[in-house]
Design a protein around this motif. Structure first.
Motif, PDB file in Angstrom:
ATOM      1  N   ALA A 144       0.868  -1.176   0.000  1.00 58.43           N
ATOM      2  CA  ALA A 144       0.000   0.000   0.000  1.00 58.43           C
ATOM      3  C   ALA A 144       0.906   1.228   0.000  1.00 58.43           C
ATOM      4  CB  ALA A 144      -0.901   0.002   1.232  1.00 58.43           C
ATOM      5  N   PHE A 145       0.370   2.356  -0.467  1.00 55.51           N
ATOM      6  CA  PHE A 145       1.165   3.571  -0.592  1.00 55.51           C
ATOM      7  C   PHE A 145       0.445   4.715   0.119  1.00 55.51           C
ATOM      8  CE2 PHE A 145       2.252   0.755  -4.006  1.00 55.51           C
ATOM      9  CZ  PHE A 145       3.623   0.883  -4.163  1.00 55.51           C
ATOM     10  N   ILE A 146       1.201   5.424   0.956  1.00 56.52           N
ATOM     11  CA  ILE A 146       0.632   6.490   1.787  1.00 56.52           C
ATOM     12  C   ILE A 146       1.687   7.581   1.953  1.00 56.52           C
ATOM     13  CG2 ILE A 146       1.394   5.504   3.994  1.00 56.52           C
ATOM     14  CD1 ILE A 146      -2.079   7.043   3.369  1.00 56.52           C
ATOM     15  N   GLU A 147       1.265   8.803   2.287  1.00 56.76           N
ATOM     16  CA  GLU A 147       2.253   9.863   2.537  1.00 56.76           C
ATOM     17  C   GLU A 147       3.163   9.455   3.691  1.00 56.76           C
ATOM     18  OE1 GLU A 147      -1.028  10.306   2.463  1.00 56.76           O
ATOM     19  OE2 GLU A 147      -1.577  11.971   1.137  1.00 56.76           O
ATOM     20  N   ASP A 148       4.470   9.675   3.536  1.00 51.48           N
ATOM     21  CA  ASP A 148       5.393   9.407   4.642  1.00 51.48           C
ATOM     22  C   ASP A 148       5.007  10.294   5.822  1.00 51.48           C
ATOM     23  OD1 ASP A 148       7.864   9.821   6.370  1.00 51.48           O
ATOM     24  OD2 ASP A 148       8.608   8.283   4.993  1.00 51.48           O
ATOM     25  N   PRO A 149       4.795   9.712   7.012  1.00 50.59           N
ATOM     26  CA  PRO A 149       4.301  10.512   8.143  1.00 50.59           C
ATOM     27  C   PRO A 149       5.272  11.572   8.642  1.00 50.59           C
ATOM     28  CG  PRO A 149       4.874   8.275   8.847  1.00 50.59           C
ATOM     29  CD  PRO A 149       4.935   8.276   7.354  1.00 50.59           C
ATOM     30  N   ASP A 150       6.553  11.497   8.272  1.00 51.37           N
ATOM     31  CA  ASP A 150       7.537  12.453   8.787  1.00 51.37           C
ATOM     32  C   ASP A 150       8.116  13.388   7.730  1.00 51.37           C
ATOM     33  OD1 ASP A 150       7.383  11.610  11.406  1.00 51.37           O
ATOM     34  OD2 ASP A 150       8.929  10.087  11.173  1.00 51.37           O
ATOM     35  N   LEU A 151       7.781  13.181   6.463  1.00 54.91           N
ATOM     36  CA  LEU A 151       8.404  13.959   5.399  1.00 54.91           C
ATOM     37  C   LEU A 151       7.339  14.696   4.590  1.00 54.91           C
ATOM     38  CD1 LEU A 151      11.035  11.311   4.209  1.00 54.91           C
ATOM     39  CD2 LEU A 151      11.531  13.467   5.383  1.00 54.91           C
ATOM     40  N   SER A 152       7.357  16.008   4.665  1.00 55.05           N
ATOM     41  CA  SER A 152       6.403  16.831   3.925  1.00 55.05           C
ATOM     42  C   SER A 152       6.837  16.988   2.472  1.00 55.05           C
ATOM     43  CB  SER A 152       6.296  18.220   4.572  1.00 55.05           C
ATOM     44  OG  SER A 152       5.886  18.116   5.929  1.00 55.05           O
ATOM     45  N   PRO A 157      14.137  23.471  -6.801  1.00 50.67           N
ATOM     46  CA  PRO A 157      14.293  24.251  -8.038  1.00 50.67           C
ATOM     47  C   PRO A 157      13.726  23.544  -9.265  1.00 50.67           C
ATOM     48  CG  PRO A 157      16.309  24.322  -6.737  1.00 50.67           C
ATOM     49  CD  PRO A 157      15.424  23.319  -6.073  1.00 50.67           C
ATOM     50  N   ASN A 158      13.578  22.222  -9.197  1.00 50.16           N
ATOM     51  CA  ASN A 158      13.062  21.462 -10.335  1.00 50.16           C
ATOM     52  C   ASN A 158      11.563  21.163 -10.222  1.00 50.16           C
ATOM     53  OD1 ASN A 158      15.590  21.351 -11.547  1.00 50.16           O
ATOM     54  ND2 ASN A 158      16.147  19.474 -10.449  1.00 50.16           N
ATOM     55  N   GLY A 159      10.908  21.648  -9.142  1.00 47.00           N
ATOM     56  CA  GLY A 159       9.493  21.380  -8.947  1.00 47.00           C
ATOM     57  C   GLY A 159       9.243  20.637  -7.648  1.00 47.00           C
ATOM     58  N   SER A 160       7.998  20.250  -7.440  1.00 46.67           N
ATOM     59  CA  SER A 160       7.616  19.616  -6.172  1.00 46.67           C
ATOM     60  C   SER A 160       7.983  18.132  -6.142  1.00 46.67           C
ATOM     61  CB  SER A 160       6.106  19.757  -5.940  1.00 46.67           C
ATOM     62  OG  SER A 160       5.384  19.050  -6.923  1.00 46.67           O
ATOM     63  N   VAL A 161       8.254  17.645  -4.932  1.00 45.39           N
ATOM     64  CA  VAL A 161       8.558  16.227  -4.704  1.00 45.39           C
ATOM     65  C   VAL A 161       7.795  15.772  -3.471  1.00 45.39           C
ATOM     66  CG1 VAL A 161      10.346  14.503  -4.218  1.00 45.39           C
ATOM     67  CG2 VAL A 161      10.889  16.485  -5.656  1.00 45.39           C
ATOM     68  N   GLN A 162       7.001  14.726  -3.629  1.00 46.01           N
ATOM     69  CA  GLN A 162       6.246  14.147  -2.522  1.00 46.01           C
ATOM     70  C   GLN A 162       6.929  12.858  -2.080  1.00 46.01           C
ATOM     71  OE1 GLN A 162       2.219  12.970  -3.556  1.00 46.01           O
ATOM     72  NE2 GLN A 162       1.450  13.508  -1.525  1.00 46.01           N
ATOM     73  N   PHE A 163       6.963  12.622  -0.780  1.00 50.02           N
ATOM     74  CA  PHE A 163       7.540  11.371  -0.261  1.00 50.02           C
ATOM     75  C   PHE A 163       6.405  10.383   0.004  1.00 50.02           C
ATOM     76  CE2 PHE A 163      10.743  14.556   0.866  1.00 50.02           C
ATOM     77  CZ  PHE A 163      11.895  13.949   0.382  1.00 50.02           C
ATOM     78  N   ILE A 164       6.402   9.278  -0.738  1.00 51.60           N
ATOM     79  CA  ILE A 164       5.340   8.281  -0.645  1.00 51.60           C
ATOM     80  C   ILE A 164       5.916   7.000  -0.038  1.00 51.60           C
ATOM     81  CG2 ILE A 164       3.622   6.956  -1.913  1.00 51.60           C
ATOM     82  CD1 ILE A 164       3.696   9.075  -4.087  1.00 51.60           C
TER      83      ILE A 164
END
Length: 354
Positions: A144-152, A157-164
């Motif tokens: 399963a894939f969910i937002e990392d609870p500790d990493l926003s 400079p290259n755009g947004s990065v989400q930690f999954i």
């Protein structure tokens, strides 16, 4: 004089991890030969941190799904694929190196994304069709894939990065997720799995009464978020191809492995009056709610309109057992259940369902 390499994307991930873990020096596993030059590993690297709370575990973070160096994609708002994967795995206090299988698993996720173009998002799930750690006795056969609870989410400079974060799931837990939704199910398990740390040797949370009750209540209130089921063993035989056999019904064939899950999701989706699409190699079957059961074929799909009585007739007969039966409310539609063979990585049949 050579120009210094731009590592702004890489540096942004490093800074996020430093804010979380201070001066801890991670164990880093790089790639000797870049993927674009024929190397086997698509990710440039994986860093691993030793964490002691809420229990001893390894915290993995990838480098390579996002743009680590110069900006190359046309989407200025998103860096590369827009995410990096993380993974938390229980750690024995005597362990000094993270297990190699977990590094290989993350690289396999990289191969999947790079080769298919399919991206991961929080709320997704993936059936691994076998243990996530090969040659182990683990019950965990899905992710399963969910937002990392500790990493926003990062702004680089290259755009947004989400930690999954990837989370190991059992087969029965995956069925609960598919019948409900990923975020809600993980929330129901959070007290047993703080920070969503994966433990290969754990028992299934699907056996815990409180999780069962919460899931059943959630399915009844929310329905299933699974709008599409990808089924390899799915085919349709039109009555139009049976010209010499008058009054022959259409035939829907599917594998035994999917019957229990299909029954649960179909009940849930139609009760909320939303569609369920079965996606097969050569045909799409769409179930939709309606007052009068009907069957409509087009060149692109088969559309089955079902009311509560038709749903009850279908789901009461769906069993993981080879055989066939008729659905009288849908012009005597014939549904045939075929045995499903489960194979290992080498293609050997290890189990037959039905």
């Amino acid at each position: 004089m050579t120009q210094e390499e731009n590592t702004s994307g890489w540096d942004a991930i490093d800074q996020a991890m430093q804010q979380l873990y201070g001066e801890q020096e991670p164990k880093h596993y790089g790639t000797a030969i870049p993927y674009m030059l024929g190397g086997p590993d698509p990710l440039d690297g994986i860093s691993v941190y030793a964490v002691n709370t809420p229990m001893p575990h390894w915290h993995f973070v990838t480098y390579g799904f996002s743009e680590l160096y110069d900006k190359e994609s046309d989407d200025a708002s998103r860096s590369g694929y827009g995410f990096e994967l993380t993974f938390r795995l229980t750690r024995c206090e005597t362990e000094i190196e993270p297990p190699a299988w977990a590094l290989n698993l993350l690289q396999n996720m990289g191969r999947y994304v790079f080769n298919s173009g399919n991206l991961f998002q929080p709320g997704d799930y993936l059936d691994a069709n076998g243990p996530i750690c090969l040659n182990s006795d683990t019950l965990l056969t899905a992710l399963a894939f969910i937002e990392d609870p500790d990493l926003s989410e990062l702004r680089t400079p290259n755009g947004s990065v989400q930690f999954i974060q990837m989370v190991g799931m059992t087969c029965r837990e995956l069925e609960m997720i598919q019948s409900w939704n990923t975020r809600s199910f993980l929330s129901a398990c959070e007290s047993y799995m703080p920070k969503y740390v994966t433990d290969l040797m754990r028992n299934s949370y699907a056996d815990i009464p409180s999780v069962i009750r919460t899931t059943e209540r959630g399915i009844e209130e929310d329905g299933s978020s699974t709008a599409f089921l990808f089924i390899q063993q799915l085919s349709w035989e039109s009555p139009r191809k049976k010209l010499l056999q008058k009054n022959m019904p259409a035939k829907l064939q599917l594998g035994a492995k999917q019957t229990t899950l299909l029954s649960s999701i179909l009940r849930s989706r139609i009760a909320k009056k939303v569609t369920l699409s079965l996606i097969g190699p050569d045909v799409n079957i769409v179930f939709e709610a309606g007052d009068q059961p009907s069957l409509l074929e087009t060149d692109r799909e088969v559309r089955l309109t079902v009311n509560p009585q038709a749903v009850e007739e279908i789901t009461s007969k769906l069993r993981p057992q080879a055989g066939s039966f008729e659905i009288t409310s849908l012009d005597k539609l014939q549904i045939e259940i075929l045995p499903t063979q489960i194979k290992d990585q080498e293609g050997n049949v290890i189990k037959t369902i039905g």
